[in-house]
Design a protein around this motif. Structure first.
Motif, PDB file in Angstrom:
ATOM      1  N   TRP A 244      -4.671   1.838   1.987  1.00  0.00           N
ATOM      2  CA  TRP A 244      -5.341   2.630   0.950  1.00  0.00           C
ATOM      3  C   TRP A 244      -6.671   2.043   0.488  1.00  0.00           C
ATOM      4  O   TRP A 244      -7.583   2.802   0.162  1.00  0.00           O
ATOM      5  N   TYR A 245      -6.799   0.708   0.460  1.00  0.00           N
ATOM      6  CA  TYR A 245      -7.939   0.126  -0.249  1.00  0.00           C
ATOM      7  C   TYR A 245      -8.797  -0.834   0.562  1.00  0.00           C
ATOM      8  O   TYR A 245      -9.831  -1.296   0.082  1.00  0.00           O
ATOM      9  N   ASP A 246      -8.427  -1.152   1.804  1.00  0.00           N
ATOM     10  CA  ASP A 246      -9.235  -2.020   2.654  1.00  0.00           C
ATOM     11  C   ASP A 246     -10.281  -1.172   3.381  1.00  0.00           C
ATOM     12  O   ASP A 246     -10.409   0.023   3.136  1.00  0.00           O
ATOM     13  N   ALA A 278      -6.210   7.009  -5.844  1.00  0.00           N
ATOM     14  CA  ALA A 278      -7.641   6.712  -5.640  1.00  0.00           C
ATOM     15  C   ALA A 278      -8.273   6.425  -7.002  1.00  0.00           C
ATOM     16  O   ALA A 278      -8.925   7.271  -7.598  1.00  0.00           O
ATOM     17  N   TYR A 279      -8.063   5.207  -7.506  1.00  0.00           N
ATOM     18  CA  TYR A 279      -8.545   4.844  -8.843  1.00  0.00           C
ATOM     19  C   TYR A 279     -10.067   4.813  -8.916  1.00  0.00           C
ATOM     20  O   TYR A 279     -10.673   5.163  -9.920  1.00  0.00           O
ATOM     21  N   ARG A 306     -14.369  15.876  10.924  1.00  0.00           N
ATOM     22  CA  ARG A 306     -14.096  14.792  11.872  1.00  0.00           C
ATOM     23  C   ARG A 306     -13.805  13.486  11.146  1.00  0.00           C
ATOM     24  O   ARG A 306     -12.907  12.731  11.530  1.00  0.00           O
ATOM     25  N   LEU A 307     -14.547  13.214  10.091  1.00  0.00           N
ATOM     26  CA  LEU A 307     -14.309  12.000   9.303  1.00  0.00           C
ATOM     27  C   LEU A 307     -12.918  12.024   8.675  1.00  0.00           C
ATOM     28  O   LEU A 307     -12.188  11.027   8.709  1.00  0.00           O
ATOM     29  N   ILE A 308     -12.554  13.162   8.113  1.00  0.00           N
ATOM     30  CA  ILE A 308     -11.234  13.295   7.491  1.00  0.00           C
ATOM     31  C   ILE A 308     -10.128  13.096   8.525  1.00  0.00           C
ATOM     32  O   ILE A 308      -9.062  12.548   8.222  1.00  0.00           O
ATOM     33  N   LEU A 358     -14.738   6.848   7.349  1.00  0.00           N
ATOM     34  CA  LEU A 358     -14.172   6.682   6.013  1.00  0.00           C
ATOM     35  C   LEU A 358     -13.510   5.312   5.925  1.00  0.00           C
ATOM     36  O   LEU A 358     -12.814   4.907   6.854  1.00  0.00           O
ATOM     37  N   PRO A 359     -13.712   4.584   4.836  1.00  0.00           N
ATOM     38  CA  PRO A 359     -13.185   3.221   4.757  1.00  0.00           C
ATOM     39  C   PRO A 359     -11.663   3.145   4.760  1.00  0.00           C
ATOM     40  O   PRO A 359     -11.087   2.267   5.399  1.00  0.00           O
ATOM     41  N   ASN A 360     -11.004   4.047   4.053  1.00  0.00           N
ATOM     42  CA  ASN A 360      -9.572   3.904   3.842  1.00  0.00           C
ATOM     43  C   ASN A 360      -8.981   5.231   3.363  1.00  0.00           C
ATOM     44  O   ASN A 360      -9.689   6.233   3.217  1.00  0.00           O
ATOM     45  N   ARG A 361      -7.681   5.197   3.103  1.00  0.00           N
ATOM     46  CA  ARG A 361      -6.988   6.424   2.727  1.00  0.00           C
ATOM     47  C   ARG A 361      -7.412   6.920   1.341  1.00  0.00           C
ATOM     48  O   ARG A 361      -7.433   8.127   1.099  1.00  0.00           O
ATOM     49  N   ALA A 362      -7.734   5.990   0.438  1.00  0.00           N
ATOM     50  CA  ALA A 362      -8.151   6.409  -0.906  1.00  0.00           C
ATOM     51  C   ALA A 362      -9.404   7.274  -0.847  1.00  0.00           C
ATOM     52  O   ALA A 362      -9.488   8.330  -1.482  1.00  0.00           O
TER      53      ALA A 362
END
Length: 380
Positions: A244-246, A278-279, A306-308, A358-362
């Motif tokens: 989620w956050y990395d 997603a804080y 595509r990013l999603i 995209l960096p992560n799930r958040a």
């Protein structure tokens, strides 16, 4: 470097790092604050520098307003309050009466409002640093946090040129032609074009998210997150936290968003059934993202899909922008999204072409909810 600019997304520890610098260097600091920390082992450095400098610390995050006059007064108020921290200058034996008058002018009020004129405001940081140098016999450290917020707000509300002129004048005097300056550190989200507000500044070092210097000093590393989870006996939640956050990449290091990690752990230590959220999105401005969606054509919307889906896209990135350039092309908006943390880079760039993801799930959740919501609004 004499003047150092760090650009990082919001909520990645910029203000905390600046506060740490202030409390390490500032005259009168409590050395016990650093007991047991890594830097305390370097006794020579601590003896030479800890608690040895006058420090000006200005956070520009609240310098805003619907008009230039409002924002200008907020800036005036900020500097006056910082000047009032050094009331010793008003009766310093090291200052002349003219010097003391200069200090009093920085804090003067009429009917409860500060009354600096334009010339005084433009030279205020330089003036205060010089007075501190004279009083303490030691050059001044200048720390300016969130330097680009006034420019962002000015751009949004239509007084960008006036704010650029004011910030350019203030920074030019304080950072370029200031014999009282020991060194300066600035932080912000966007790397604003040097020509717009840093014109002619020598010894100016830019340390952006692509720079390998100080790449671990903002955000959390794997090792730090593992230790933090272990402190609360939450080691089993590591893979979830990483997913989620990395994924943000600064220089040569992958880092986590510290704001998300801290909030996530604070939640799950009391409620083991709590799921990640997603804080970060609730604390970051979304205006750039909304403008990006509003400008998107079919090709851009396909790229967002595509990013999603977990793919990457290749884009030419400009690491240096002015706010009034952002809307000139969709490519500039891609660059802005990259710089403020909504995208990260994969692999090595070729010239100025970066492979973005995209960096992560958040952040993916942000794209799914906010961007699709805005797309529907646009279509409706």
């Amino acid at each position: 470097g004499k003047v150092n600019l760090f650009t990082r997304p919001r909520r990645f520890g910029k203000t905390l790092n600046m506060s740490m610098l202030r409390y390490f260097f500032e005259i009168g600091t409590d050395p016990a604050l650093f007991d047991g920390l890594y830097i305390a082992r370097n006794q020579k450095l601590c003896k030479e520098h800890m608690g040895k400098y006058p420090v000006l610390f200005l956070s520009l995050k609240n310098v805003e307003g619907l008009t230039f006059e409002e924002a200008r007064y907020r800036l005036m108020e900020l500097i006056a309050r910082e000047a009032r921290r050094f009331s010793c200058l008003s009766d310093s034996e090291k200052l002349t009466e003219a010097d003391k008058d200069s200090y009093r002018a920085l804090t003067a009020q009429r009917d409860g409002r500060y009354v600096m004129d334009g010339m005084l405001l433009a030279s205020s940081i330089q003036t205060l640093s010089q007075l501190l140098y004279q009083h303490y016999g030691q050059r001044t450290i200048i720390l300016i946090d969130e330097y680009d917020v006034p420019l962002d707000k000015a751009f949004q509300h239509g007084y960008y040129r006036e704010m650029v002129a004011l910030i350019r004048a203030m920074f030019g005097r304080a950072l370029k032609t200031n014999e009282a300056l020991a060194f300066a550190v600035l932080t912000g989200c966007l790397r604003v074009s040097k020509e717009s507000i840093f014109t002619g500044l020598n010894n100016f070092k830019i340390l952006s998210i692509t720079d390998s210097r100080f790449d671990e000093q903002f955000g959390f590393t794997d090792k730090e997150v593992q230790k933090l989870l272990a402190d609360y006996n939450l080691e089993a939640r590591f893979s979830e936290t990483k997913e989620w956050y990395d994924g943000y990449r600064f220089g040569n290091v992958d880092v986590y968003c510290p704001w998300d990690v801290i909030n996530h752990i604070d939640r799950i230590k009391d409620d083991p059934n709590a799921r990640p959220e997603a804080y970060w999105i609730n604390t970051s401005g979304n205006d750039l993202v909304k403008r990006f969606v509003n400008r998107a054509d079919k090709t851009t919307r396909d790229e967002m899909e595509r990013l999603i889906a977990g793919e990457s896209v290749e884009k030419e990135i400009r690491l240096e922008l002015t706010y009034d350039e952002i809307d000139q092309s969709i490519d500039n908006l891609w660059s802005a999204l990259f710089l403020i943390g909504y995208l990260t880079w994969v692999g090595k760039p070729v010239n100025s072409v970066y492979r973005l993801a995209l960096p992560n799930r958040a952040v993916r959740e942000i794209y799914i909810t906010r961007i699709q919501e805005w797309s529907k609004e646009k279509e409706g």
